[in-house]
Design a protein around this motif. Structure first.
Motif, short mmCIF file in Angstrom:
data_model
loop_
_atom_site.label_atom_id
_atom_site.label_comp_id
_atom_site.label_asym_id
_atom_site.label_seq_id
_atom_site.Cartn_x
_atom_site.Cartn_y
_atom_site.Cartn_z
N ASP A 139 0.82 -1.21 0.00
CA ASP A 139 0.00 0.00 0.00
C ASP A 139 0.86 1.26 0.00
O ASP A 139 0.50 2.27 -0.62
CB ASP A 139 -0.93 -0.01 1.21
N LEU A 140 2.00 1.21 0.67
CA LEU A 140 2.86 2.39 0.77
C LEU A 140 3.94 2.44 -0.30
O LEU A 140 4.77 3.34 -0.31
CB LEU A 140 3.50 2.45 2.16
N GLY A 141 3.95 1.49 -1.21
CA GLY A 141 4.90 1.52 -2.31
C GLY A 141 6.29 1.03 -1.96
O GLY A 141 7.25 1.29 -2.70
N VAL A 142 6.42 0.30 -0.86
CA VAL A 142 7.72 -0.22 -0.43
C VAL A 142 8.22 -1.27 -1.42
O VAL A 142 7.47 -2.16 -1.83
CB VAL A 142 7.61 -0.82 0.99
N GLN A 143 9.50 -1.16 -1.79
CA GLN A 143 10.10 -2.11 -2.73
C GLN A 143 10.83 -3.25 -2.04
O GLN A 143 10.91 -4.36 -2.58
CB GLN A 143 11.09 -1.37 -3.64
N VAL A 144 11.36 -2.98 -0.85
CA VAL A 144 12.17 -3.98 -0.13
C VAL A 144 11.77 -4.00 1.35
O VAL A 144 11.76 -2.96 2.00
CB VAL A 144 13.68 -3.68 -0.23
N ILE A 145 11.45 -5.18 1.85
CA ILE A 145 11.23 -5.39 3.28
C ILE A 145 12.50 -6.00 3.85
O ILE A 145 12.93 -7.07 3.42
CB ILE A 145 10.03 -6.32 3.54
N ASN A 146 13.11 -5.33 4.80
CA ASN A 146 14.31 -5.85 5.46
C ASN A 146 13.90 -6.58 6.74
O ASN A 146 13.14 -6.03 7.54
CB ASN A 146 15.28 -4.72 5.76
N ALA A 147 14.40 -7.79 6.91
CA ALA A 147 13.87 -8.64 7.97
C ALA A 147 14.92 -9.61 8.49
O ALA A 147 15.94 -9.86 7.84
CB ALA A 147 12.66 -9.41 7.46
N GLU A 148 14.63 -10.17 9.65
CA GLU A 148 15.41 -11.27 10.20
C GLU A 148 14.43 -12.36 10.64
O GLU A 148 14.18 -12.57 11.82
CB GLU A 148 16.29 -10.80 11.36
N PRO A 149 13.86 -13.07 9.66
CA PRO A 149 12.85 -14.08 9.97
C PRO A 149 13.48 -15.35 10.54
O PRO A 149 14.67 -15.61 10.38
CB PRO A 149 12.23 -14.36 8.61
N ILE A 166 7.19 -8.10 -4.01
CA ILE A 166 8.02 -7.28 -3.13
C ILE A 166 9.24 -8.11 -2.73
O ILE A 166 9.14 -9.31 -2.46
CB ILE A 166 7.24 -6.87 -1.85
N ARG A 167 10.39 -7.46 -2.71
CA ARG A 167 11.60 -8.14 -2.29
C ARG A 167 11.70 -8.19 -0.77
O ARG A 167 11.30 -7.25 -0.08
CB ARG A 167 12.83 -7.42 -2.85
N LEU A 168 12.22 -9.29 -0.26
CA LEU A 168 12.54 -9.41 1.15
C LEU A 168 14.04 -9.64 1.28
O LEU A 168 14.60 -10.53 0.62
CB LEU A 168 11.78 -10.56 1.80
N ALA A 169 14.70 -8.81 2.08
CA ALA A 169 16.15 -8.89 2.24
C ALA A 169 16.49 -9.27 3.67
O ALA A 169 16.03 -8.63 4.62
CB ALA A 169 16.78 -7.54 1.88
N ILE A 170 17.27 -10.32 3.83
CA ILE A 170 17.66 -10.81 5.15
C ILE A 170 18.80 -9.95 5.68
O ILE A 170 19.85 -9.84 5.06
CB ILE A 170 18.06 -12.29 5.10
N HIS A 171 18.58 -9.37 6.85
CA HIS A 171 19.52 -8.43 7.46
C HIS A 171 20.40 -9.15 8.48
O HIS A 171 19.99 -10.12 9.10
CB HIS A 171 18.72 -7.32 8.15
N ASN A 172 21.62 -8.64 8.62
CA ASN A 172 22.56 -9.23 9.59
C ASN A 172 22.84 -8.28 10.76
O ASN A 172 23.35 -7.18 10.56
CB ASN A 172 23.89 -9.55 8.90
N HIS A 173 22.46 -8.69 11.95
CA HIS A 173 22.95 -8.04 13.16
C HIS A 173 24.26 -8.73 13.55
O HIS A 173 24.60 -9.78 12.99
CB HIS A 173 21.91 -8.12 14.29
N PRO A 174 25.03 -8.17 14.47
CA PRO A 174 26.33 -8.77 14.80
C PRO A 174 26.21 -10.15 15.45
O PRO A 174 25.15 -10.53 15.96
CB PRO A 174 26.95 -7.76 15.78
N GLU A 175 27.31 -10.88 15.42
CA GLU A 175 27.40 -12.15 16.15
C GLU A 175 27.04 -11.91 17.61
O GLU A 175 27.45 -10.90 18.18
CB GLU A 175 28.83 -12.67 16.04
#
Length: 293
Positions: A139-149, A166-175
């Motif tokens: 609805d808001l026109g977002v192209q990429v959802i960044n997530a840590e599923p 819509i693209r989903l991109a897996i994000h990395n937090h630190p070890e």
């Protein structure tokens, strides 16, 4: 007579309050002047969208964050879940945002010439909640959802990516977060939709003692989004953000690698330091980024 006068005064006061409340909803006030980025935007010739993660300005509402982004000469934003909208609204940037709240967000973006390109970093408990996030993003026109599923969500997320385009991109937090190492991200993407990829956080790799260049090379062709940082130290979990080009990242080297990969996508400035007054730091970082090109 005195009692009648008091009663009439009370009714008038309530009426005025109700009128003011309604007026504020129809014409939300802003506490800061609306501004727009002026350019130039040399990175866009490469297909790069330089913007900011609204979390950089988490001490402020979304309206105020947009103003700071525009003041930094940027015109893309990555919204994060939970930030108050502002401009007369106390609603928050989640899939529960009302139709009126969504229209307000769209107007705030339009007024400032800013595009909402990404949303994250987000998570959800089950498929039903994930679908609400995808519907909200669409609805808001977002192209990429960044997530840590979680790993058990990846199959149906793959299907949702294709369903909603819509693209989903897996994000990395630190070890020791689950996706801290790009090898884990690559494994998670195996056999999944081409609309699933990586949201590379170069600063968190540095905190995890991972070489950003080597990590980018591992994810070549899979990178949909960049969380951009420069840090004062390498291999230190407590390292903090510094103005780009003044820390340990290697600004030009990272740019060169992403040019080599023909990366197309957004760079989110995520400056998690000097929270109360980091807009000048972001602005100087942007100048350095463009100069390095």
């Amino acid at each position: 007579m005195k009692q009648l006068t008091k009663l009439c005064s009370g009714i008038l006061a309530v009426a005025l309050l109700m009128f003011a409340s309604c007026a504020s909803k129809v014409h939300p006030t802003t506490e800061e002047a609306v501004t727009k980025a002026k350019g130039p935007f040399p990175e866009e010739k490469l297909g790069w969208k330089l913007g900011a993660q609204a979390y950089t300005f988490r001490l402020f509402n979304f309206e105020q964050a947009l103003n700071r982004i525009a003041q930094s000469n940027l015109r893309f934003v990555e919204a994060f879940p939970g930030q108050e909208i502002g401009a007369g609204s106390t609603e928050k940037m989640t899939y529960e945002l009302s139709p009126e709240g969504r229209n307000l967000v769209k107007q705030l973006l339009k007024d400032r010439g800013i595009t909402l390109h990404a949303y994250g970093v987000v998570g959800a408990k089950d498929k039903a909640e994930w679908e609400k996030i995808f519907q909200f993003a669409k609805d808001l026109g977002v192209q990429v959802i960044n997530a840590e599923p979680s790993e058990d969500q990846l199959d149906y997320l793959s299907a949702l990516c294709d369903q909603y385009d819509i693209r989903l991109a897996i994000h990395n937090h630190p070890e020791p977060s689950h996706y801290w190492n790009p090898d884990v991200v690559l494994k998670a993407l195996e056999g999944r939709s081409a609309r699933m990829g990586a949201a590379a956080d170069v600063g968190h790799w540095m905190r995890s003692s991972l070489d950003p260049i080597a990590s980018l090379k591992k994810l070549e062709g899979k990178i949909f989004h960049i969380h951009f940082k420069d840090l004062n130290a390498f291999g230190d979990k407590k390292a903090h953000d510094v103005i780009w080009g003044t820390g340990k990242l290697g600004l030009k080297e990272v740019q060169a690698e992403l040019k080599r990969q023909n990366y197309k996508g957004m760079f989110s400035a995520e400056y998690e330091y000097n929270w109360e007054n980091n807009q000048p730091n972001v602005q100087e970082s942007v100048v350095n980024f463009r100069s390095a090109l």
